[in-house]
Design an enzyme around this catalytic site. Sequence first.
Site, PDB file in Angstrom:
ATOM      1  N   THR A 129       0.806  -1.218   0.000  1.00 56.23           N
ATOM      2  CA  THR A 129       0.000   0.000   0.000  1.00 56.23           C
ATOM      3  C   THR A 129       0.845   1.277   0.000  1.00 56.23           C
ATOM      4  OG1 THR A 129      -1.448   1.360   1.417  1.00 56.23           O
ATOM      5  CG2 THR A 129      -0.138  -0.287   2.515  1.00 56.23           C
ATOM      6  N   GLU A 131       0.361   3.616   1.827  1.00 57.14           N
ATOM      7  CA  GLU A 131       0.513   4.064   3.215  1.00 57.14           C
ATOM      8  C   GLU A 131       1.902   3.727   3.750  1.00 57.14           C
ATOM      9  OE1 GLU A 131      -1.486   5.825   5.369  1.00 57.14           O
ATOM     10  OE2 GLU A 131      -2.842   6.220   3.711  1.00 57.14           O
ATOM     11  N   TYR A 157      -1.026   0.695  10.789  1.00 51.88           N
ATOM     12  CA  TYR A 157      -1.398  -0.011   9.553  1.00 51.88           C
ATOM     13  C   TYR A 157      -0.247   0.020   8.543  1.00 51.88           C
ATOM     14  CZ  TYR A 157      -3.545  -0.650   4.948  1.00 51.88           C
ATOM     15  OH  TYR A 157      -3.814  -1.068   3.675  1.00 51.88           O
ATOM     16  N   LYS A 161       1.896  -3.162   7.196  1.00 49.25           N
ATOM     17  CA  LYS A 161       1.939  -3.454   5.758  1.00 49.25           C
ATOM     18  C   LYS A 161       3.384  -3.506   5.250  1.00 49.25           C
ATOM     19  CE  LYS A 161      -2.108  -4.077   3.709  1.00 49.25           C
ATOM     20  NZ  LYS A 161      -2.399  -5.222   2.845  1.00 49.25           N
TER      21      LYS A 161
HETATM   22  P1  GDP Z   1      -6.536   6.306   3.993  1.00 49.86           P
HETATM   23  O1  GDP Z   1      -5.841   7.219   3.027  1.00 49.86           O
HETATM   24  O2  GDP Z   1      -6.222   4.870   3.760  1.00 49.86           O
HETATM   25  O3  GDP Z   1      -6.374   6.695   5.409  1.00 49.86           O
HETATM   26  O4  GDP Z   1      -8.107   6.401   3.592  1.00 49.86           O
HETATM   27  P2  GDP Z   1      -9.324   7.153   4.305  1.00 49.86           P
HETATM   28  O5  GDP Z   1     -10.404   7.220   3.276  1.00 49.86           O
HETATM   29  O6  GDP Z   1      -9.693   6.494   5.596  1.00 49.86           O
HETATM   30  O7  GDP Z   1      -8.775   8.605   4.636  1.00 49.86           O
HETATM   31  C1  GDP Z   1      -8.346   9.479   3.631  1.00 49.86           C
HETATM   32  C2  GDP Z   1      -8.085  10.840   4.234  1.00 49.86           C
HETATM   33  O8  GDP Z   1      -9.327  11.424   4.632  1.00 49.86           O
HETATM   34  C3  GDP Z   1      -7.207  10.823   5.475  1.00 49.86           C
HETATM   35  O9  GDP Z   1      -6.321  11.905   5.380  1.00 49.86           O
HETATM   36  C4  GDP Z   1      -8.192  11.070   6.616  1.00 49.86           C
HETATM   37  O10 GDP Z   1      -7.622  11.694   7.756  1.00 49.86           O
HETATM   38  C5  GDP Z   1      -9.159  12.009   5.923  1.00 49.86           C
HETATM   39  N1  GDP Z   1     -10.474  12.114   6.564  1.00 49.86           N
HETATM   40  C6  GDP Z   1     -11.106  13.272   6.919  1.00 49.86           C
HETATM   41  N2  GDP Z   1     -12.290  13.023   7.489  1.00 49.86           N
HETATM   42  C7  GDP Z   1     -12.417  11.674   7.497  1.00 49.86           C
HETATM   43  C8  GDP Z   1     -13.465  10.808   7.970  1.00 49.86           C
HETATM   44  O11 GDP Z   1     -14.476  11.232   8.495  1.00 49.86           O
HETATM   45  N3  GDP Z   1     -13.256   9.463   7.796  1.00 49.86           N
HETATM   46  C9  GDP Z   1     -12.121   8.975   7.193  1.00 49.86           C
HETATM   47  N4  GDP Z   1     -11.985   7.659   7.028  1.00 49.86           N
HETATM   48  N5  GDP Z   1     -11.140   9.778   6.772  1.00 49.86           N
HETATM   49  C10 GDP Z   1     -11.278  11.105   6.914  1.00 49.86           C
END
Ligand code: GDP
Length: 332
Positions: A129, A131, A157, A161
């Site tokens: 990933t 990440e 995470y 990974k």
């Molecule tokens: P990630 O890139 O694998 O962490 O995928 P996510 O979809 O969980 O998050 C993408 C980005 O959106 C990250 O920078 C989060 O901090 C931001 N984010 C902002 N608000 C939210 C929320 O309510 N839920 C999630 N999941 N992410 C959020």
Amino acid sequence: MTAQRRRALVTGITGQDGGHLAQLLGEKDYEVFGLVRGQNNPRKAAVEAEFPDVTLIEGDLADPTSLVRAIEISNPDEVYNLAAVSHVGFSFTNPTLTLDVTGKGVLNLLEAVRLSGRAEHTRFYQASTSEMFGGLDYNRPGAGYDEDSLFHPRSPYGVAKLYGHWIAKNYRESYGMFVSCGILFNHEGERRGREFVTRKITDAVARIHLGLQSHIELGDLWPKRDWGYAGDFTRGMWQMLQHDTPEDFVLATGQTQSIEDFLTLAFAEIGIDDWRPLVRQNPAFLRPAEVDILLGNPAKAESVLGWKREVSFEQMVKLMVEHDIALNSPAA
Ligand code: GDP
């Protein structure tokens, strides 16, 4: 004489990528086996209903003996290890579980293949990933991360990974196994879980449009992600295992957008230009460490595998909003 059908074992079959991959492998006439975790997993019935030809095997990446059994039953030509505790935010509150499943689980599955005596004819895909990069490689901002970029994971995470990534490479180098790692940037779509920000937004936009919800609560809106369509990315996974040699490949779009950009496009689908009054910040969705920006460079996958994405960012947002409006509509 008819050729034998190819056999594939997919871990994480109940997840977003598992669904796309089950569909693709079915179209290619594979005999597909899926690993399903837990007693009474509520998502098992959904997979059975959508993919009646897939054989589900109960097992858990954290239970090595269950994996030996799964390999015995499926006798796979190809293994796709998509299963993981995969949510970055959740990994901060459940770091040990994340390490056991997302990290050590890869080792357990590689060992199950190796000890089964099938290592020579089984090709193994490991879901690595973006990440693992962590967004801190500021010396390469324009070109984007590629297969040679430095890793600096910013969450339990990402760290787990990275272990999975290196142990997979180690089995390739130590035992000559055909193991390829796909370093995939964020990939989304109508199968995405609502705990991820894109699907959370499109679901909320649909519900606001239908009068079922008044607003949406989010964390930070400035982080940027390289967001592609999951169907395009799972096709890339398959292409990696059809390549002559096992290698690692970045899959990405080469473009990065902020959550604000995503909100703007999603709300535009329901005719709302000024979405700010409908979005509130909730500190519960902030993370102890944030990945500011992710941008990938898919040049190697494009030139070596001929991988090409078909769905643009704009098309994907539209597809997701339309899907969620249909799903949330009373008649659905
Ligand atoms: P990630 O890139 O694998 O962490 O995928 P996510 O979809 O969980 O998050 C993408 C980005 O959106 C990250 O920078 C989060 O901090 C931001 N984010 C902002 N608000 C939210 C929320 O309510 N839920 C999630 N999941 N992410 C959020």
